[in-house]
Write a protein that holds these residues in place. Sequence first.
Motif, PDB file in Angstrom:
ATOM      1  N   LEU A 118       0.828  -1.205   0.000  1.00  0.00           N
ATOM      2  CA  LEU A 118       0.000   0.000   0.000  1.00  0.00           C
ATOM      3  C   LEU A 118       0.864   1.257   0.000  1.00  0.00           C
ATOM      4  CD1 LEU A 118      -2.956   1.097   0.334  1.00  0.00           C
ATOM      5  CD2 LEU A 118      -2.562   1.019   2.793  1.00  0.00           C
ATOM      6  N   LEU A 119       1.853   1.309   0.867  1.00  0.00           N
ATOM      7  CA  LEU A 119       2.717   2.486   0.964  1.00  0.00           C
ATOM      8  C   LEU A 119       3.546   2.683  -0.305  1.00  0.00           C
ATOM      9  CD1 LEU A 119       3.938   2.083   4.653  1.00  0.00           C
ATOM     10  CD2 LEU A 119       2.215   3.667   3.795  1.00  0.00           C
ATOM     11  N   ARG A 120       4.063   1.567  -0.845  1.00  0.00           N
ATOM     12  CA  ARG A 120       4.897   1.665  -2.051  1.00  0.00           C
ATOM     13  C   ARG A 120       4.091   2.149  -3.257  1.00  0.00           C
ATOM     14  NH1 ARG A 120       5.924  -1.968  -5.994  1.00  0.00           N
ATOM     15  NH2 ARG A 120       5.010  -3.711  -4.842  1.00  0.00           N
ATOM     16  N   LEU A 121       2.892   1.583  -3.457  1.00  0.00           N
ATOM     17  CA  LEU A 121       2.073   2.003  -4.589  1.00  0.00           C
ATOM     18  C   LEU A 121       1.579   3.429  -4.438  1.00  0.00           C
ATOM     19  CD1 LEU A 121      -0.090  -1.164  -5.344  1.00  0.00           C
ATOM     20  CD2 LEU A 121       1.810  -0.260  -6.677  1.00  0.00           C
ATOM     21  N   ALA A 122       1.239   3.827  -3.213  1.00  0.00           N
ATOM     22  CA  ALA A 122       0.772   5.197  -2.982  1.00  0.00           C
ATOM     23  C   ALA A 122       1.849   6.210  -3.358  1.00  0.00           C
ATOM     24  CB  ALA A 122       0.372   5.368  -1.520  1.00  0.00           C
ATOM     25  N   ARG A 123       3.094   5.886  -3.040  1.00  0.00           N
ATOM     26  CA  ARG A 123       4.196   6.785  -3.395  1.00  0.00           C
ATOM     27  C   ARG A 123       4.321   6.913  -4.909  1.00  0.00           C
ATOM     28  NH1 ARG A 123       7.519   4.653  -0.296  1.00  0.00           N
ATOM     29  NH2 ARG A 123       8.560   3.222  -1.746  1.00  0.00           N
ATOM     30  N   GLN A 124       4.137   5.795  -5.622  1.00  0.00           N
ATOM     31  CA  GLN A 124       4.211   5.841  -7.081  1.00  0.00           C
ATOM     32  C   GLN A 124       3.048   6.633  -7.681  1.00  0.00           C
ATOM     33  OE1 GLN A 124       4.392   1.773  -8.402  1.00  0.00           O
ATOM     34  NE2 GLN A 124       6.249   1.310  -7.252  1.00  0.00           N
ATOM     35  N   LEU A 125       1.842   6.401  -7.183  1.00  0.00           N
ATOM     36  CA  LEU A 125       0.666   7.091  -7.732  1.00  0.00           C
ATOM     37  C   LEU A 125       0.685   8.568  -7.414  1.00  0.00           C
ATOM     38  CD1 LEU A 125      -2.168   4.510  -6.935  1.00  0.00           C
ATOM     39  CD2 LEU A 125      -1.081   4.953  -9.141  1.00  0.00           C
ATOM     40  N   ARG A 126       1.282   8.952  -6.294  1.00  0.00           N
ATOM     41  CA  ARG A 126       1.321  10.369  -5.923  1.00  0.00           C
ATOM     42  C   ARG A 126       2.044  11.198  -6.978  1.00  0.00           C
ATOM     43  NH1 ARG A 126       3.974   9.953  -1.334  1.00  0.00           N
ATOM     44  NH2 ARG A 126       2.121   9.138  -0.270  1.00  0.00           N
ATOM     45  N   ARG A 127       3.040  10.596  -7.609  1.00  0.00           N
ATOM     46  CA  ARG A 127       3.798  11.318  -8.645  1.00  0.00           C
ATOM     47  C   ARG A 127       2.969  11.568  -9.895  1.00  0.00           C
ATOM     48  NH1 ARG A 127       8.210   7.888  -6.713  1.00  0.00           N
ATOM     49  NH2 ARG A 127       7.753   6.331  -8.320  1.00  0.00           N
ATOM     50  N   GLU A 128       1.890  10.816 -10.092  1.00  0.00           N
ATOM     51  CA  GLU A 128       1.062  10.969 -11.292  1.00  0.00           C
ATOM     52  C   GLU A 128       0.107  12.162 -11.197  1.00  0.00           C
ATOM     53  OE1 GLU A 128       1.393   9.171 -13.974  1.00  0.00           O
ATOM     54  OE2 GLU A 128       2.831   7.719 -13.160  1.00  0.00           O
ATOM     55  N   ARG A 129      -0.139  12.646  -9.995  1.00  0.00           N
ATOM     56  CA  ARG A 129      -0.986  13.828  -9.759  1.00  0.00           C
ATOM     57  C   ARG A 129      -2.366  13.697 -10.433  1.00  0.00           C
ATOM     58  NH1 ARG A 129       1.728  18.118  -7.547  1.00  0.00           N
ATOM     59  NH2 ARG A 129       0.245  19.618  -8.389  1.00  0.00           N
ATOM     60  N   TYR A 130      -3.050  12.639 -10.070  1.00  0.00           N
ATOM     61  CA  TYR A 130      -4.412  12.453 -10.570  1.00  0.00           C
ATOM     62  C   TYR A 130      -5.355  13.475  -9.934  1.00  0.00           C
ATOM     63  CZ  TYR A 130      -2.892   8.010 -12.524  1.00  0.00           C
ATOM     64  OH  TYR A 130      -2.238   7.045 -13.256  1.00  0.00           O
ATOM     65  N   ASP A 131      -6.363  13.874 -10.699  1.00  0.00           N
ATOM     66  CA  ASP A 131      -7.352  14.837 -10.202  1.00  0.00           C
ATOM     67  C   ASP A 131      -8.513  14.156  -9.483  1.00  0.00           C
ATOM     68  OD1 ASP A 131      -6.170  17.238 -11.410  1.00  0.00           O
ATOM     69  OD2 ASP A 131      -6.678  16.264 -13.299  1.00  0.00           O
ATOM     70  N   LEU A 132      -8.879  12.973  -9.944  1.00  0.00           N
ATOM     71  CA  LEU A 132     -10.043  12.284  -9.389  1.00  0.00           C
ATOM     72  C   LEU A 132      -9.844  10.788  -9.523  1.00  0.00           C
ATOM     73  CD1 LEU A 132     -13.769  13.191  -9.878  1.00  0.00           C
ATOM     74  CD2 LEU A 132     -13.021  10.874 -10.398  1.00  0.00           C
ATOM     75  N   ALA A 133     -10.335  10.056  -8.533  1.00  0.00           N
ATOM     76  CA  ALA A 133     -10.236   8.593  -8.568  1.00  0.00           C
ATOM     77  C   ALA A 133     -11.562   7.984  -8.145  1.00  0.00           C
ATOM     78  CB  ALA A 133      -9.117   8.108  -7.654  1.00  0.00           C
ATOM     79  N   ILE A 134     -11.849   6.791  -8.695  1.00  0.00           N
ATOM     80  CA  ILE A 134     -13.056   6.042  -8.340  1.00  0.00           C
ATOM     81  C   ILE A 134     -12.644   4.661  -7.856  1.00  0.00           C
ATOM     82  CG2 ILE A 134     -15.313   5.226  -9.084  1.00  0.00           C
ATOM     83  CD1 ILE A 134     -15.201   7.151 -11.425  1.00  0.00           C
TER      84      ILE A 134
END
Length: 415
Positions: A118-134
């Motif tokens: 969870l922590l590792r993937l969250a760090r990777q996704l944070r760099r993508e700067r998504y506006d909205l997630a479902i």
Amino acid sequence: MRGWLRKEWLRRMLLLLIYLLGLPGSWLAQRRARGSFSLAQAPRLLLLRPDHLGDLVLTTPALTALKERCPTAEVTLFVGPWSQAIVKGHPAAGRVLTCAFPGFRRGSQGALSPYWLLLRLARQLRRERYDLAINLRPDFWWGAALLYLAGIPHRVGYALAPGRRFLTHALPFSEGEHSTCSSLRLVSAALQLLGQAPLAEPFTPERYPLLFGPTAQEEEQATALLAKAGLTGETPFAVIHPGSGAAVKLWRPEGWATCAVTLLRRYGLRLVLTGTQQEQALLEEIATLVHQQLRANEAPPVLLSALSVGELAAVLRRARLALGVDSGPLHVAVSQGTPTVALYGPADPRIFGPWGNPRRHVVILASERCPACPKLPCGRLDIPPQALPLHPCVRLIPEERVLAAVEQLLPARML
């Protein structure tokens, strides 16, 4: 009991720690959203669905609706490797990421490994700067926590504990609603956050159909495999897909053999047995039972057990009828417009049944409750092999009910 209490206490402490760790990122994300989020630009969207094949097929109407209503959006789909074939060619899938999500992959794992992932993937996704997630899986708290830790400012999902605290827009969950409707409802809420009108209701298969198509290469391969077995365009055939990822869903091999012989003699349909390589033994057992009943001039069944999902779809689209238990391939058959007969037991067909015209897709629900279950359907799929004798609901379905369903869908004889 003490061991369970210790595990529950540890789980709650870890959830609290996750929430506290994500507070700074969540606050910064909200500030960024208020200051710079603009619908004039292409919004970056992340859609999370960890489930297996059939659930992804049932999600495709929501993906299509999102693409049609918000064509400029940059959509990333985050799915399990076991179901990525369903969405890789979908028009909404600008990008497809995969993860062997905890709770969905087979095999044992350490108690803390889901949290490190969870922590590792969250760090990777944070760099993508998504506006909205479902978070498209209603009860997937791990996914909601992932979106929260990734600092995505708008997070849509269902208000089910413990994932509810990680969402910015938590919808009330309707028990007994079809899975496709649940996904459409989440997309509708997301569209409103993007400044669009909500999706038109009611949510029906006619208005929001399934969408999955094989590639041209997969079509050609399916045609070649069928031709090799003597099934050209002029030869009508039916498909039986007897397997499922959960053993508790399986029917009796002798029941399938009886249906196969009846399809041949009463309706003039050749039989194709499909399944995974792991289901080869089951297919061979059914084929042997069929052989024992065939006359000298009657054609034996064809076994196809090494097909890709797209090749299977191409075979199913050519079939006059598809029969099987509650499984992903039966939903693929519905997506190809092929009439289906599906046997259900532990899973609720109100939620996970065929998303199509009920006159073309017949569900046979087991009528006898299992000795070990308080109700039918019970929703229990993770039955260990040694406990299967206590869960015979699907196996108790008589052949007469299946053949009566076939009678509804096929004319007297097709040759």
